[in-house]
Design a protein around this motif. Structure first.
Motif, PDB file in Angstrom:
ATOM      1  N   ALA A 235       0.831  -1.205   0.000  1.00 20.08           N
ATOM      2  CA  ALA A 235       0.000   0.000   0.000  1.00 20.08           C
ATOM      3  C   ALA A 235       0.867   1.258   0.000  1.00 20.08           C
ATOM      4  CB  ALA A 235      -0.924  -0.004   1.209  1.00 20.08           C
ATOM      5  N   ALA A 236       1.935   1.233   0.779  1.00 21.48           N
ATOM      6  CA  ALA A 236       2.828   2.394   0.841  1.00 21.48           C
ATOM      7  C   ALA A 236       3.529   2.606  -0.497  1.00 21.48           C
ATOM      8  CB  ALA A 236       3.857   2.204   1.951  1.00 21.48           C
ATOM      9  N   PHE A 237       3.914   1.513  -1.138  1.00 20.61           N
ATOM     10  CA  PHE A 237       4.581   1.644  -2.429  1.00 20.61           C
ATOM     11  C   PHE A 237       3.612   2.131  -3.492  1.00 20.61           C
ATOM     12  CE2 PHE A 237       6.456  -0.211  -6.403  1.00 20.61           C
ATOM     13  CZ  PHE A 237       7.519   0.679  -6.465  1.00 20.61           C
ATOM     14  N   ARG A 238       2.374   1.709  -3.420  1.00 22.64           N
ATOM     15  CA  ARG A 238       1.365   2.188  -4.372  1.00 22.64           C
ATOM     16  C   ARG A 238       1.236   3.710  -4.272  1.00 22.64           C
ATOM     17  NH1 ARG A 238      -3.024   0.763  -7.522  1.00 22.64           N
ATOM     18  NH2 ARG A 238      -4.720   2.258  -7.472  1.00 22.64           N
ATOM     19  N   GLN A 239       1.188   4.225  -3.047  1.00 24.13           N
ATOM     20  CA  GLN A 239       1.091   5.675  -2.862  1.00 24.13           C
ATOM     21  C   GLN A 239       2.326   6.381  -3.418  1.00 24.13           C
ATOM     22  OE1 GLN A 239      -1.549   7.493  -1.882  1.00 24.13           O
ATOM     23  NE2 GLN A 239      -2.606   5.530  -1.936  1.00 24.13           N
ATOM     24  N   LYS A 240       3.472   5.762  -3.256  1.00 21.94           N
ATOM     25  CA  LYS A 240       4.711   6.327  -3.796  1.00 21.94           C
ATOM     26  C   LYS A 240       4.649   6.382  -5.327  1.00 21.94           C
ATOM     27  CE  LYS A 240       8.395   5.215  -1.472  1.00 21.94           C
ATOM     28  NZ  LYS A 240       9.596   4.492  -0.944  1.00 21.94           N
ATOM     29  N   CYS A 241       4.102   5.332  -5.928  1.00 21.27           N
ATOM     30  CA  CYS A 241       3.964   5.289  -7.382  1.00 21.27           C
ATOM     31  C   CYS A 241       2.988   6.354  -7.875  1.00 21.27           C
ATOM     32  CB  CYS A 241       3.483   3.910  -7.841  1.00 21.27           C
ATOM     33  SG  CYS A 241       4.686   2.579  -7.596  1.00 21.27           S
ATOM     34  N   LEU A 242       1.872   6.513  -7.164  1.00 21.04           N
ATOM     35  CA  LEU A 242       0.886   7.522  -7.535  1.00 21.04           C
ATOM     36  C   LEU A 242       1.487   8.920  -7.479  1.00 21.04           C
ATOM     37  CD1 LEU A 242      -2.180   6.054  -5.630  1.00 21.04           C
ATOM     38  CD2 LEU A 242      -1.999   6.285  -8.103  1.00 21.04           C
ATOM     39  N   ALA A 243       2.243   9.195  -6.435  1.00 17.28           N
ATOM     40  CA  ALA A 243       2.887  10.497  -6.296  1.00 17.28           C
ATOM     41  C   ALA A 243       3.904  10.728  -7.414  1.00 17.28           C
ATOM     42  CB  ALA A 243       3.560  10.605  -4.931  1.00 17.28           C
ATOM     43  N   PHE A 244       4.615   9.683  -7.772  1.00 18.13           N
ATOM     44  CA  PHE A 244       5.610   9.774  -8.843  1.00 18.13           C
ATOM     45  C   PHE A 244       4.942  10.111 -10.171  1.00 18.13           C
ATOM     46  CE2 PHE A 244       7.550   7.230 -12.335  1.00 18.13           C
ATOM     47  CZ  PHE A 244       8.661   8.037 -12.554  1.00 18.13           C
ATOM     48  N   LEU A 245       3.852   9.434 -10.501  1.00 14.12           N
ATOM     49  CA  LEU A 245       3.156   9.689 -11.758  1.00 14.12           C
ATOM     50  C   LEU A 245       2.536  11.085 -11.767  1.00 14.12           C
ATOM     51  CD1 LEU A 245       1.497   6.202 -12.362  1.00 14.12           C
ATOM     52  CD2 LEU A 245       3.502   7.160 -13.497  1.00 14.12           C
ATOM     53  N   ALA A 246       2.078  11.557 -10.611  1.00 17.15           N
ATOM     54  CA  ALA A 246       1.558  12.922 -10.514  1.00 17.15           C
ATOM     55  C   ALA A 246       2.673  13.930 -10.753  1.00 17.15           C
ATOM     56  CB  ALA A 246       0.920  13.140  -9.144  1.00 17.15           C
ATOM     57  N   GLU A 247       3.853  13.640 -10.226  1.00 19.25           N
ATOM     58  CA  GLU A 247       5.019  14.513 -10.417  1.00 19.25           C
ATOM     59  C   GLU A 247       5.392  14.631 -11.892  1.00 19.25           C
ATOM     60  OE1 GLU A 247       9.778  14.473  -9.276  1.00 19.25           O
ATOM     61  OE2 GLU A 247       8.378  13.304  -8.066  1.00 19.25           O
ATOM     62  N   LEU A 248       5.229  13.530 -12.621  1.00 20.22           N
ATOM     63  CA  LEU A 248       5.523  13.531 -14.054  1.00 20.22           C
ATOM     64  C   LEU A 248       4.449  14.250 -14.869  1.00 20.22           C
ATOM     65  CD1 LEU A 248       6.864   9.944 -14.855  1.00 20.22           C
ATOM     66  CD2 LEU A 248       8.181  12.039 -14.569  1.00 20.22           C
ATOM     67  N   GLY A 249       3.310  14.534 -14.221  1.00 26.35           N
ATOM     68  CA  GLY A 249       2.215  15.173 -14.927  1.00 26.35           C
ATOM     69  C   GLY A 249       1.325  14.199 -15.659  1.00 26.35           C
TER      70      GLY A 249
ATOM     71  N   MET B  17      -0.838  12.232 -14.185  1.00 24.48           N
ATOM     72  CA  MET B  17      -2.149  12.280 -13.544  1.00 24.48           C
ATOM     73  C   MET B  17      -2.117  13.334 -12.456  1.00 24.48           C
ATOM     74  SD  MET B  17      -1.919   8.744 -11.350  1.00 24.48           S
ATOM     75  CE  MET B  17      -1.635   7.777 -12.812  1.00 24.48           C
ATOM     76  N   LYS B  18      -3.299  13.762 -12.045  1.00 26.06           N
ATOM     77  CA  LYS B  18      -3.416  14.732 -10.972  1.00 26.06           C
ATOM     78  C   LYS B  18      -3.686  14.002  -9.672  1.00 26.06           C
ATOM     79  CE  LYS B  18      -5.285  18.318 -13.996  1.00 26.06           C
ATOM     80  NZ  LYS B  18      -6.443  19.177 -14.273  1.00 26.06           N
ATOM     81  N   GLU B  19      -3.284  14.605  -8.570  1.00 30.13           N
ATOM     82  CA  GLU B  19      -3.542  14.012  -7.266  1.00 30.13           C
ATOM     83  C   GLU B  19      -4.724  14.694  -6.603  1.00 30.13           C
ATOM     84  OE1 GLU B  19       0.198  12.142  -5.060  1.00 30.13           O
ATOM     85  OE2 GLU B  19       0.352  14.308  -5.244  1.00 30.13           O
ATOM     86  N   LYS B  20      -5.572  13.885  -5.969  1.00 28.10           N
ATOM     87  CA  LYS B  20      -6.641  14.440  -5.142  1.00 28.10           C
ATOM     88  C   LYS B  20      -6.046  14.906  -3.818  1.00 28.10           C
ATOM     89  CE  LYS B  20     -10.298  11.314  -6.758  1.00 28.10           C
ATOM     90  NZ  LYS B  20     -11.241  10.267  -6.314  1.00 28.10           N
ATOM     91  N   ASN B  21      -6.822  15.670  -3.092  1.00 26.20           N
ATOM     92  CA  ASN B  21      -6.336  16.151  -1.795  1.00 26.20           C
ATOM     93  C   ASN B  21      -6.031  15.028  -0.838  1.00 26.20           C
ATOM     94  OD1 ASN B  21      -6.521  18.813  -2.594  1.00 26.20           O
ATOM     95  ND2 ASN B  21      -8.637  19.045  -1.869  1.00 26.20           N
ATOM     96  N   GLU B  22      -6.829  13.954  -0.915  1.00 29.68           N
ATOM     97  CA  GLU B  22      -6.626  12.857   0.029  1.00 29.68           C
ATOM     98  C   GLU B  22      -5.474  11.954  -0.386  1.00 29.68           C
ATOM     99  OE1 GLU B  22     -10.328  11.698  -2.469  1.00 29.68           O
ATOM    100  OE2 GLU B  22      -9.340  13.508  -1.673  1.00 29.68           O
ATOM    101  N   GLY B  23      -4.840  12.234  -1.500  1.00 28.03           N
ATOM    102  CA  GLY B  23      -3.656  11.482  -1.848  1.00 28.03           C
ATOM    103  C   GLY B  23      -3.835  10.499  -2.982  1.00 28.03           C
ATOM    104  N   GLU B  24      -5.031   9.999  -3.194  1.00 31.04           N
ATOM    105  CA  GLU B  24      -5.255   9.038  -4.272  1.00 31.04           C
ATOM    106  C   GLU B  24      -5.377   9.795  -5.592  1.00 31.04           C
ATOM    107  OE1 GLU B  24      -6.040   5.422  -6.322  1.00 31.04           O
ATOM    108  OE2 GLU B  24      -5.149   5.889  -4.383  1.00 31.04           O
ATOM    109  N   SER B  25      -4.709   9.312  -6.619  1.00 30.38           N
ATOM    110  CA  SER B  25      -4.723  10.006  -7.899  1.00 30.38           C
ATOM    111  C   SER B  25      -5.980   9.718  -8.693  1.00 30.38           C
ATOM    112  CB  SER B  25      -3.504   9.599  -8.715  1.00 30.38           C
ATOM    113  OG  SER B  25      -2.326  10.048  -8.091  1.00 30.38           O
ATOM    114  N   ILE B  26      -6.249  10.572  -9.642  1.00 28.22           N
ATOM    115  CA  ILE B  26      -7.409  10.383 -10.521  1.00 28.22           C
ATOM    116  C   ILE B  26      -6.918  10.166 -11.945  1.00 28.22           C
ATOM    117  CG2 ILE B  26      -9.006  11.699  -9.102  1.00 28.22           C
ATOM    118  CD1 ILE B  26      -8.459  14.098 -10.920  1.00 28.22           C
TER     119      ILE B  26
END
Length: 200
Positions: free
Chosen positions: A175-189, A191-200
């Motif tokens: 679960a922690a690694f999934r969040q790290k991956c989501l943040a990484f993809l958001a950083e690349l542009g 996907m966007k991140e929601k306020n609660e941390g899960e990407s859309i």
């Protein structure tokens, strides 16, 4: 965007790939492509059989026998890579002709196989060796010694860190690694991140 994903066996690259797939991206698993080609590309199988006759029986590749041969002999592994890399790259290039908006190429030999040059950016997924061994044993049903030999035959973590544009460390829970991956993809542009941390 074409994202190149690499790293040693058992590091957990699948988590990142699954997120790309969930977001509608094209995922090209080069290991999967290779094994599909073994069933459809007779020339590839014949080339492997010519170099490793004991690893092919009645037109079927015996993976564990081939693995035991190449993971214990660096020159044999290089020979196998020479045979397979070209076939896999040709297949990947054909699949990318659709010009997908987002694609991920998953390849342990991303650089050696000439696939990195197809990518806009590259990322290495790393993990502690003990975790990698446990994952390989559970996933592939292999012994600890065989898992260790597979890891020993691959580049070390430092090599991947030096080659890639980014590094994602998978040193916690899934679960922690999934969040790290989501943040990484958001950083690349990607996907966007929601306020609660899960990407859309």
């Amino acid at each position: 965007m074409i994202l190149g994903i690499t790293g040693g066996s058992g590091c957990g690259k699948t988590t990142l790939l699954n997120i790309v797939r969930e977001r509608g991206g094209l995922v090209l698993d080069c290991d999967e492509i290779y094994h599909r080609l073994l069933k459809t590309d007779e020339a590839l199988l014949r080339s492997i059989e010519a170099r490793f006759p004991e690893a092919v029986k009645e037109g079927v590749l015996r993976r564990k026998i081939l693995g035991a041969l190449v993971f214990a002999d660096e020159s044999a592994l290089k020979d196998l890579n020479r045979i397979t890399h070209g076939a896999v790259k040709r297949e990947v290039m054909g699949l990318l002709e659709t010009e997908p908006r987002l694609a991920a190429i998953d390849a342990i030999a991303l650089f050696e196989g000439g696939l990195a040059e197809l990518c806009d950016t590259t990322v290495a997924v790393t993990a502690p060796e003990a975790q990698r061994i446990r994952r390989l044993m559970a996933r592939d049903g292999i012994s600890e010694s065989y898992a260790r030999s597979r890891i020993a035959a691959q580049h070390d973590e430092g090599w991947f860190r030096e080659k890639c544009d980014f590094v994602l460390e998978n040193d916690g829970t899934e679960a922690a690694f999934r969040q790290k991956c989501l943040a990484f993809l958001a950083e690349l542009g990607i996907m966007k991140e929601k306020n609660e941390g899960e990407s859309i």
